[in-house]
Design an enzyme around this catalytic site. Sequence first.
Site, PDB file in Angstrom:
ATOM      1  N   THR A  11       6.739  90.883 -27.282  1.00 30.27           N
ATOM      2  CA  THR A  11       5.874  89.721 -27.546  1.00 30.27           C
ATOM      3  C   THR A  11       5.210  89.412 -26.415  1.00 30.27           C
ATOM      4  O   THR A  11       3.843  89.241 -26.699  1.00 30.27           O
ATOM      5  CB  THR A  11       7.092  88.502 -27.458  1.00 30.27           C
ATOM      6  OG1 THR A  11       7.905  88.632 -28.627  1.00 30.27           O
ATOM      7  CG2 THR A  11       6.192  87.037 -27.839  1.00 30.27           C
ATOM      8  N   LYS A 100      12.368  86.542 -15.518  1.00 31.53           N
ATOM      9  CA  LYS A 100      12.942  85.614 -14.589  1.00 31.53           C
ATOM     10  C   LYS A 100      14.248  86.080 -14.089  1.00 31.53           C
ATOM     11  O   LYS A 100      14.677  85.708 -13.009  1.00 31.53           O
ATOM     12  CB  LYS A 100      13.221  84.179 -15.085  1.00 31.53           C
ATOM     13  CG  LYS A 100      14.166  83.687 -15.855  1.00 31.53           C
ATOM     14  CD  LYS A 100      13.676  84.165 -17.541  1.00 31.53           C
ATOM     15  CE  LYS A 100      12.765  83.356 -18.257  1.00 31.53           C
ATOM     16  NZ  LYS A 100      12.441  83.793 -19.473  1.00 31.53           N
ATOM     17  N   GLU A 124       4.201  84.723 -11.674  1.00 31.64           N
ATOM     18  CA  GLU A 124       3.817  83.347 -12.125  1.00 31.64           C
ATOM     19  C   GLU A 124       4.358  83.180 -13.401  1.00 31.64           C
ATOM     20  O   GLU A 124       4.885  81.882 -13.694  1.00 31.64           O
ATOM     21  CB  GLU A 124       2.336  83.382 -12.301  1.00 31.64           C
ATOM     22  CG  GLU A 124       1.780  81.805 -12.741  1.00 31.64           C
ATOM     23  CD  GLU A 124       2.219  80.865 -11.539  1.00 31.64           C
ATOM     24  OE1 GLU A 124       2.661  80.189 -12.012  1.00 31.64           O
ATOM     25  OE2 GLU A 124       1.520  80.902 -10.591  1.00 31.64           O
ATOM     26  N   VAL A 127       8.473  81.553 -14.433  1.00 26.17           N
ATOM     27  CA  VAL A 127       8.874  80.094 -14.786  1.00 26.17           C
ATOM     28  C   VAL A 127       7.746  79.431 -15.473  1.00 26.17           C
ATOM     29  O   VAL A 127       6.702  79.137 -15.016  1.00 26.17           O
ATOM     30  CB  VAL A 127       9.235  79.547 -13.258  1.00 26.17           C
ATOM     31  CG1 VAL A 127       9.574  78.090 -13.614  1.00 26.17           C
ATOM     32  CG2 VAL A 127      10.170  80.196 -12.557  1.00 26.17           C
ATOM     33  N   ILE A 131       2.333  77.820 -17.884  1.00 24.43           N
ATOM     34  CA  ILE A 131       1.876  76.698 -17.010  1.00 24.43           C
ATOM     35  C   ILE A 131       1.940  77.283 -15.384  1.00 24.43           C
ATOM     36  O   ILE A 131       2.797  77.993 -14.854  1.00 24.43           O
ATOM     37  CB  ILE A 131       3.116  75.868 -17.005  1.00 24.43           C
ATOM     38  CG1 ILE A 131       3.582  75.273 -18.246  1.00 24.43           C
ATOM     39  CG2 ILE A 131       2.980  74.601 -16.006  1.00 24.43           C
ATOM     40  CD1 ILE A 131       4.903  74.512 -18.236  1.00 24.43           C
ATOM     41  N   GLY A 182      11.923  80.885 -34.761  1.00 22.50           N
ATOM     42  CA  GLY A 182      11.627  81.916 -33.644  1.00 22.50           C
ATOM     43  C   GLY A 182      11.436  81.370 -32.202  1.00 22.50           C
ATOM     44  O   GLY A 182      11.380  82.162 -31.260  1.00 22.50           O
ATOM     45  N   ASP A 196      19.100  80.199 -18.532  1.00 21.73           N
ATOM     46  CA  ASP A 196      17.486  80.561 -18.414  1.00 21.73           C
ATOM     47  C   ASP A 196      17.150  79.363 -17.601  1.00 21.73           C
ATOM     48  O   ASP A 196      16.506  79.701 -16.486  1.00 21.73           O
ATOM     49  CB  ASP A 196      16.910  80.280 -19.915  1.00 21.73           C
ATOM     50  CG  ASP A 196      15.439  80.338 -19.807  1.00 21.73           C
ATOM     51  OD1 ASP A 196      14.960  81.751 -19.631  1.00 21.73           O
ATOM     52  OD2 ASP A 196      14.807  79.563 -19.805  1.00 21.73           O
ATOM     53  N   LYS A 200      15.449  79.829 -13.368  1.00 24.57           N
ATOM     54  CA  LYS A 200      13.967  79.113 -13.099  1.00 24.57           C
ATOM     55  C   LYS A 200      14.133  78.233 -12.088  1.00 24.57           C
ATOM     56  O   LYS A 200      13.304  78.355 -10.872  1.00 24.57           O
ATOM     57  CB  LYS A 200      13.617  78.524 -14.217  1.00 24.57           C
ATOM     58  CG  LYS A 200      13.170  79.611 -15.500  1.00 24.57           C
ATOM     59  CD  LYS A 200      12.927  78.813 -16.772  1.00 24.57           C
ATOM     60  CE  LYS A 200      12.387  79.968 -17.998  1.00 24.57           C
ATOM     61  NZ  LYS A 200      11.971  79.386 -19.067  1.00 24.57           N
ATOM     62  N   GLY A 298       6.027  81.728 -25.484  1.00 27.91           N
ATOM     63  CA  GLY A 298       5.186  82.076 -26.687  1.00 27.91           C
ATOM     64  C   GLY A 298       4.242  83.271 -25.816  1.00 27.91           C
ATOM     65  O   GLY A 298       3.995  83.373 -24.815  1.00 27.91           O
TER      66      GLY A 298
END
Length: 402
Positions: A11, A100, A124, A127, A131, A182, A196, A200, A298
């Site tokens: 992905t 991560k 970058e 996390v 963003i 998904g 998860d 982070k 994403g």
Amino acid sequence: MAKVAVMGFGTVGSGVYDIIKKNGGKISENIGEETSVKYILDIRDFPDHPEKEIFTKEFDRILNDDEVTVAAEVIGGLHPAYEYTKSLLEAGKSVVTSNKELVATYGTELLEIAKENNVSYLFEASVGGGIPIIRPMSQCLAANNIKSIAGILNGTTNYILNEMITKGKSFETALKQAQDKGYAERNPAADVEGHDACRKIAILSSLASGKFVDYNDIPTEGITNITLDDVKYAEKLDGVIKLIGYAKFLDNGKIYSHVAPMVVKNESPIASVNGVFNAIMVNGDCVGDVMFYGKGAGTMPTASAVVADIADCVRNKNRKKTAPWEMPEENIMASGDDEKFSYFIRTTDSAEDVRGAFGKCEFVDNIVKSESAFVTEPLCESDFKEKLSKLKNVVSSIRILA
């Protein structure tokens, strides 16, 4: 010309390739050097890809090619991602990653190896997906002592809770829908059990404190026990339930951190963050509260952050590198008694029994007739547990984010 290797063509990896192909001119203009993908490492075959000749299954081709100066590790997991990253850094190649789990587990070692070899290890995208948060914390907020971090760090759980809040769906129904869209894996444990988000907040805590924070030392609760009744009660409290990664940096140098569902009052900007979006609130002693908001996952948002790190590596390849955190010499984690929270509690015990156990508290109008629902005074963890043990049947207890 800067030659890049992309390790993993899933992905995120496919997105990294697409962005470099699509925006290569813009990227080259910004960094002052043309950048292209020389290798894509993957165990699968892609015979129909327009550049199928750049695919390889041999890591050593990347490792031993002096033209490759930057590699994007988007394989995921710990192995072989750790071994590949370590070898590349030792060979004098910069590595960027969205992984991560790898950063939270081996980041301290890998950062030190990068420093020793005067290359970069950037993360970058690890996390918050697309963003910007790692770079702003290490650069834009460098003049501040970070006092606290609180945020929605997992889009899957935020989507599930939002479906429960806005559409009255059960946890199970909302999870199934997230999987169908998904947003959630077939095995959603890393998301819904909080792991998860825990990794982070550990990375952010390490960055803010300059000391490695082990995610194994952070108490973590997921959202699997949150019910529609909990959601309805939160509404009565003028709030919503969110899975929050929380860190407080105490004056004595200790760090209090947890991951847990929390009631967030509607007056907080975090309360209005819905769907798969993430939001991270950082409080600095000079700047006050700042919030970073956007898509936390994403293909393109995450790949965008990876490519930005690639560009940074190319642009700053001759600068002296420093590691953003180091291994602490002693335990830096605070106990649950170093921070106080109010709690929302549901119990089948009587109001009289509740007052006997907790003393002063604020009762909430019942949604379930057989229950007593109330909010406690701010309590440290040991006091909370001692008082809670006096009740015979607790249905649920949820912290309230102040």
